[in-house]
Design an enzyme around this catalytic site. Structure first.
Site, PDB file in Angstrom:
ATOM      1  CG  ASP A   1      39.512 -13.600  41.931  1.00 52.46           C
ATOM      2  OD1 ASP A   1      38.983 -12.586  41.217  1.00 52.46           O
ATOM      3  OD2 ASP A   1      39.425 -14.814  41.355  1.00 52.46           O
TER       4      ASP A   1
ATOM      5  CG  HIS B   1      32.927 -13.758  45.410  1.00 51.68           C
ATOM      6  ND1 HIS B   1      32.592 -12.808  45.143  1.00 51.68           N
ATOM      7  CD2 HIS B   1      33.456 -14.201  44.145  1.00 51.68           C
ATOM      8  CE1 HIS B   1      32.681 -12.372  43.859  1.00 51.68           C
ATOM      9  NE2 HIS B   1      33.289 -13.450  43.217  1.00 51.68           N
TER      10      HIS B   1
END
Length: 466
Positions: free
Chosen positions: A226, A231
């Site tokens: 996630d 990211h």
């Protein structure tokens, strides 16, 4: 294609949470700036009236930053249209085509669960809605290397690569964009930005809250998928990439892709997985779940510039602060002339990027204290980067996609290269270790970075002395 402006925006999943929280406020901001003047066609399964969609959009904007321009809101509502239907039904796509009318260059935004990506992309192709069109795909781009490859194959069978925009809102943040600018707009940085002067790099993305109502999603993802694989890997790429040949997004993507390909694949001992106490009692979470809500890892980039430099990445939920920071630790001077400046956790120079909740850049240097003795302390030269009038990530990214500017999006080869780094440890890993809410994760995470002085924990303030 890359220079043409899209003449319609089709949003699949327009009744969902993402549209309500992020997309409608972004569209409103675009209308206020004058960058959105084309029809916006919402598509979803519920049989809503256009009045109900208008109410949903208005509520979204009011809950965001509020309505400060009633005329702009009315202009946005006047652009909205709605198509209700099943994504598996060809009649739904026929209705979209009819609603598009004379639009020849639509952009289709898939703000829907990943399980529906393939269905919608193939439906667009079969209906002739992919010609001269673009498609925006929300992350995650697969959940492992095999699924990412399959998704890319499906997308490429319908759209050319330069018409596929893989959106990660994190890349639209002003602070993230500033990393690229700061690195290559300043000449003083390049001579020291390598293995000869950098001792280590650590990146922390911490969240003070838990999974909340997203338990079902988190059970399919976990922290590694996630947050870290997308990211934090994107931050690593911006920090580690070589200077691009030009400012065009193709040149930037080429260099970022090289970083992902140079990352050494992770092994189970390279990471520590944690789970906050009480996670298994969250809604829609398995009672014996082994899903990680915290992950810390040590990464190496096998390139000429970064050979031997450890990169430490960490993210988790229910940690003490919600913040994102980068700490680039520099090696000590070759000769220790002053005893108090020896290599210690509180003595070295570093460069610190604070990305959230505030934006700043700081350089730590030692300065002498008043007196005859050569004793000093480490202080930060601190530059706040907060600016008014910044575009929100979704506003910027939607505008860029409609203009055909792919600079802040992710390319196919980079997606697959990043998955290769983590693919093994997605299934072959040590069990999660419990940690208490409000702490910085399990103690085992400290062992990963012990040789380099320990973790830098982001603080709520921005002190000039550290």
């Amino acid at each position: 294609m890359a220079t043409t402006q899209s003449d319609a925006l089709v949003i699949f999943g327009v009744t969902g949470d993402l549209a309500h929280k992020m997309i409608f406020p972004a569209l409103y901001a675009m209308v206020k700036r004058g960058t959105l003047k084309v029809p916006v066609i919402g598509v979803a399964f519920p049989k809503w009236s256009i009045a109900r969609l208008h109410k949903r959009a208005t509520d979204s904007i009011e809950r965001s930053d509020g309505v400060d321009d009633k005329r702009a809101l009315q202009r946005l509502l006047s652009l909205l249209q709605y198509v209700s239907g099943d994504y598996k039904d060809s009649n739904t796509f026929a209705a979209i085509k009819e609603t598009l009318g004379n639009a020849k260059r639509p952009v289709h935004y898939l703000a829907i669960p990943p399980s529906l990506f393939e269905t919608v992309i193939q439906g667009l192709g079969a209906a002739g809605l992919a010609k001269n069109a673009r498609v925006i795909v929300e992350k995650p781009f697969g959940r492992d290397l095999a699924s990412a490859r399959k998704l890319n194959q499906v997308a490429r069978a319908t759209f050319p690569e330069d018409s596929i925009f893989r959106i990660d809102h994190f890349l639209g943040k002003e602070a993230i964009m500033n990393i690229l600018y700061f690195r290559f707009a300043n000449s003083f940085l390049e001579p020291i930005w390598n293995r000869n002067y950098v001792a280590s790099v650590q990146i922390t993305l911490s969240e003070s809250f838990g999974v909340g109502a997203r338990g079902a999603f988190y059970e399919t993802a976990g922290c590694l998928r996630d947050v870290i694989e997308n990211h934090l890997f994107q931050i690593v790429a911006l920090l580690a990439m070589e200077p691009p040949a030009g400012r065009d997004f193709g040149a930037v993507h080429n260099e970022k892709g090289k970083v992902f390909k140079a990352m050494r694949p992770l092994k189970p001992d390279d990471l520590v997985r944690g789970q906050y106490s009480g996670y298994q009692q969250e809604p829609d979470v398995a009672t014996r779940s082994d899903v990680e809500t915290f992950c810390a890892l040590r990464l190496f980039i096998d390139s000429w510039r970064w050979d031997g430099v450890p990169w430490y990445l960490r993210s988790g939920k229910c940690l003490p602060e919600s913040a994102t920071e980068i700490l680039v630790e520099l090696k000590p001077p070759p000769q220790k002339l002053f005893a108090d400046a020896a290599q210690t956790a509180s003595g070295s120079n570093y460069l610190r990027f604070r990305l959230s909740p505030t934006s700043a850049i700081a350089l730590a240097a030692r300065v002498k204290l008043a007196g005859q003795e050569f004793i000093g302390e480490r202080r930060e030269l601190y530059l706040s980067e907060e600016q008014s009038g910044e575009e929100a990530p979704y506003e910027r990214l939607l505008s860029d996609a409609m203009h055909g500017d792919g600079a802040l999006f992710t390319r196919e080869d980079a997606v697959e290269a990043a998955w290769k780094v983590v693919d093994r440890v997605l299934t072959s890993h040590h069990p999660v270790r419990p940690y208490k809410r409000g702490t910085w994760g399990p103690r085992a995470a400290d062992a990963i970075i012990a040789a380099d002085g320990g973790w830098h924990n982001p603080s709520p303030e921005n002190p000039t002395t550290r």
